[in-house]
Design an enzyme around this catalytic site. Structure first.
Site, PDB file in Angstrom:
ATOM      1  N   ASP A 333      42.354  38.874  47.679  1.00  0.00           N
ATOM      2  CA  ASP A 333      42.295  40.234  47.159  1.00  0.00           C
ATOM      3  C   ASP A 333      42.444  41.254  48.298  1.00  0.00           C
ATOM      4  O   ASP A 333      42.147  40.966  49.450  1.00  0.00           O
ATOM      5  CB  ASP A 333      40.919  40.382  46.490  1.00  0.00           C
ATOM      6  CG  ASP A 333      40.800  41.620  45.634  1.00  0.00           C
ATOM      7  OD1 ASP A 333      41.703  41.865  44.838  1.00  0.00           O
ATOM      8  OD2 ASP A 333      39.783  42.329  45.769  1.00  0.00           O
ATOM      9  N   GLU A 362      47.275  40.364  48.641  1.00  0.00           N
ATOM     10  CA  GLU A 362      47.653  41.548  47.858  1.00  0.00           C
ATOM     11  C   GLU A 362      47.736  42.785  48.745  1.00  0.00           C
ATOM     12  O   GLU A 362      46.731  43.300  49.198  1.00  0.00           O
ATOM     13  CB  GLU A 362      46.610  41.781  46.750  1.00  0.00           C
ATOM     14  CG  GLU A 362      46.889  43.011  45.927  1.00  0.00           C
ATOM     15  CD  GLU A 362      45.643  43.573  45.228  1.00  0.00           C
ATOM     16  OE1 GLU A 362      45.807  44.160  44.160  1.00  0.00           O
ATOM     17  OE2 GLU A 362      44.534  43.430  45.757  1.00  0.00           O
TER      18      GLU A 362
END
Ligand code: CA
Length: 620
Positions: A333, A362
């Site tokens: 993430d 990400e």
């Protein structure tokens, strides 16, 4: 879990000192790892006052570290000569009455663990929000000991009851659709007071959220998926934790989270989200530090990965899950938010243990320069070395949506896709980048494309043929949308029909779908199952031609397999002159339509009846 059970038994057994140890993390480890050093976080009242030793001559204590908080002790073990099995860690203090021991286990690794293969461009990943996919066990919907105690399917931000078993039960559907990997958003404990369903505010890095199931359920999902040829990708978060994380009740050190002093005065300092400060040669120190040290939101404390104890903890945690669940990949993430040197070390440590593994990070940016910066292999001007195998193609996602929503002109429409793909020259390894029509944080692709079914098919047909790793969000196959409230995360993560017992329609069985939904599901099933065995798409050469007269063509070529993607925006029938594409080598060859199975010879002209996508192949 079994080990935890024995550990608890052992502690209960030594009743007099049962209160001494609350946690040892990781709870077990392995022999035969590339890195033979292990660091244990030991948590218990006044544990730092004890002196640890081990009763095994093959295992050396290389360091004992204290943090200033008496309830934590970090124990470094040298396992270079260790063999698998159990040993005791003894804790002693002046006066023998206080002495006690705990058992610790070193396991054998799974066969071929080191050489496991991650996900790559031969895969298509199905992204799932577990709370919203399928509720297989209603008994775990509400767990009374947890902060959020309600289930409410009418509340977009409440828990809906979906669980790990719900995913396991529908692996056949996922497999038959043609997906080869699943990425469930996080299922570790998020004991937050509200909106805990999304999973990104972890309160325990080593525990499955009981509302999603148990450790056994997670292992069962991993095992069943692997048996079906589906790789399990774990969604991990190194940047932040949930405010209810147990660390926050008794902080391990005075620099465990960023802006810790401010937090202790109840003042949460939030990041500026200016992610370009990671690359910007002109960025002020103030902006750069606030970017990486500010909290993601005020309910998610920002971890200080510059603390070496925490850095090691996070690295070991990732490896523990890879080894425990036999993972086929990690999705990390908010990749640009943690300390970036730490992220390089983290990914590097994992890739050293598993050289063929995959990690996707990400970076939500539509600027290819930023996306490319984080991918392993690029010679960055600032000398930053990333060990991340894969990044996310937000630039191409936007290009595809813009291209399809716009009316064709010199600089609008298909040219956005054409020039977007041309940016591949700047990437270290474009075919290892993940492409997607949408994800759990974006409007559904059907909504982004103004609920135009033909455009949605064009987007999907095109991106599944790109030199990329495609990821589709659950429900895309049945045109799920959030058009009533664009941007609403809760609605984007709508329940999958058929996942709940009383659902009126059941998309798993194809029951109660509209004709558009059923057609999209069957379209995707055909394309995905073709793609599964298509070497041209996995690793073939790519050629595309500048869009002309509302038509854009892309070819993927490997040996005798040529895949052709024809995107056509003309509403009226057209006669396409094929001579322009001669260099592809299709002339005179028979091609078959991937969807309809119709065949024809690729000659001088092709009549195209209507707007849409044509997927052709020489091999079927
Ligand atoms: Ca449930």
């Amino acid at each position: 879990m079994k080990n935890l059970f024995f550990l608890i038994l052992f502690i209960l057994g030594s009743t007099l000192f049962a209160q001494k140890i609350d946690r040892i993390e990781p709870a077990y480890w392995w022999v035969g790892m590339e890195n033979t050093q292990l660091e244990l976080l030991i948590y218990g009242k006044d544990i730092a006052q004890f002196t640890p030793s081990v009763d095994n001559k093959n295992i050396q204590i290389s360091a004992v570290k204290k943090t200033g908080n008496n309830n934590y002790l970090f124990l470094n073990l040298d396992l270079s000569k260790a063999v698998s099995g159990k040993f005791n860690i003894n804790f002693s203090k002046k006066g023998k009455r206080n002495n006690f021991s705990v058992a610790y286990e070193l396991k054998e690794r799974n066969q071929n663990s080191k050489m496991r293969e991650g996900f790559n461009s031969s895969d298509v990943i199905y992204l799932i929000t577990p709370d919203r996919f399928a509720n297989a066990d209603v008994t775990n919907d509400i767990v009374k000991t947890m902060n959020e105690k309600t289930v409410d399917r009418k509340n977009d931000y409440g828990r809906h009851g979906g669980d790990i078993k719900g995913m396991t039960n529908h692996l056949d559907y996922i497999h038959e659709m043609g997906f080869t990997a699943i990425w469930p958003t996080p299922v570790l404990t998020n004991d937050m007071k509200n909106a805990s369903y999304h999973g990104y505010a972890m309160t325990d890095f080593y525990q499955v959220d009981p509302r999603f199931g148990t450790m056994e359920d997670y292992s069962e999902l991993a095992k069943s998926a692997k048996n079906k040829g589906i790789k399990l990708i774990m969604d991990q978060v190194a940047n932040h934790i949930g405010l209810e994380h147990w660390w926050m009740k008794d902080l391990p050190a005075n620099d465990w989270v960023n802006y810790q002093d401010e937090f202790l005065k109840n003042n949460m300092v939030v990041t500026n989200h200016r992610r370009t400060t990671n690359q910007d040669a002109y960025a002020s120190v103030k902006d750069r530090n606030l970017m990486s040290e500010g909290w993601f939101v005020s309910s998610m404390p920002d971890l200080n990965q510059r603390n070496p104890l925490l850095a090691t903890y996070l690295i070991q945690n990732s490896i523990w899950w890879i080894e425990t669940l036999d993972l086929g990949g990690i999705r990390q993430d908010t990749y640009p938010y943690p300390n970036k040197q730490f992220m390089s070390d983290w990914a590097g440590a994992i890739m050293k243990e598993y050289p063929n593994f995959s990690i996707v990070g990400e970076e939500w940016s539509v600027n290819p320069l930023l996306v490319g910066y984080w991918q392993q292999g690029l010679k960055n001007k600032d000398g930053y070395v990333s060990n991340l195998s894969s990044t996310m193609d937000f630039p191409m996602q936007k290009a595809i949506v813009d291209a399809l929503n716009e009316t064709e002109s010199w600089d609008k429409g298909f040219v956005k896709m054409y020039e977007g793909l041309a940016n591949d020259f700047s990437y270290a390894n474009p075919s290892n980048i993940m492409i997607f029509p949408d994800n759990h944080d974006m409007d559904r692709i059907f909504t982004q494309l103004k609920e135009n079914v033909v455009n949605t098919k064009m987007a999907l047909g095109y991106l599944l043929a790109l030199p990329r790793i495609p990821q589709l969000y659950y429900g895309t196959e049945i045109l799920m949308q959030n058009s009533a409230k664009p941007g609403d995360h809760g609605l984007i993560r709508t329940d999958f029909p058929g996942g709940w017992k009383d659902d009126k329609s059941n998309a798993f069985k194809g029951e109660g779908l509209t004709s558009d939904q059923a057609e999209m599901q069957s379209f995707l099933k055909k394309v995905l199952n073709y793609r599964k065995n298509s070497e041209a798409i996995h690793s073939g050469k790519t050629i595309h031609f500048a869009p002309e007269n509302g038509v854009y063509m892309l070819f993927r070529i490997k040996n005798d397999e040529i895949v052709t993607v024809i995107l056509n925006k003309n509403e009226k029938p057209i006669l396409l002159n094929l001579n322009r594409f001669e260099e592809v080598g299709l002339k005179g060859k028979q091609v078959v339509n991937m969807i309809t199975d119709d065949t024809f010879i690729f000659e001088n002209n092709l009549e195209i009846g209507s707007k849409g996508v044509l997927l052709l192949t020489t091999k079927k």
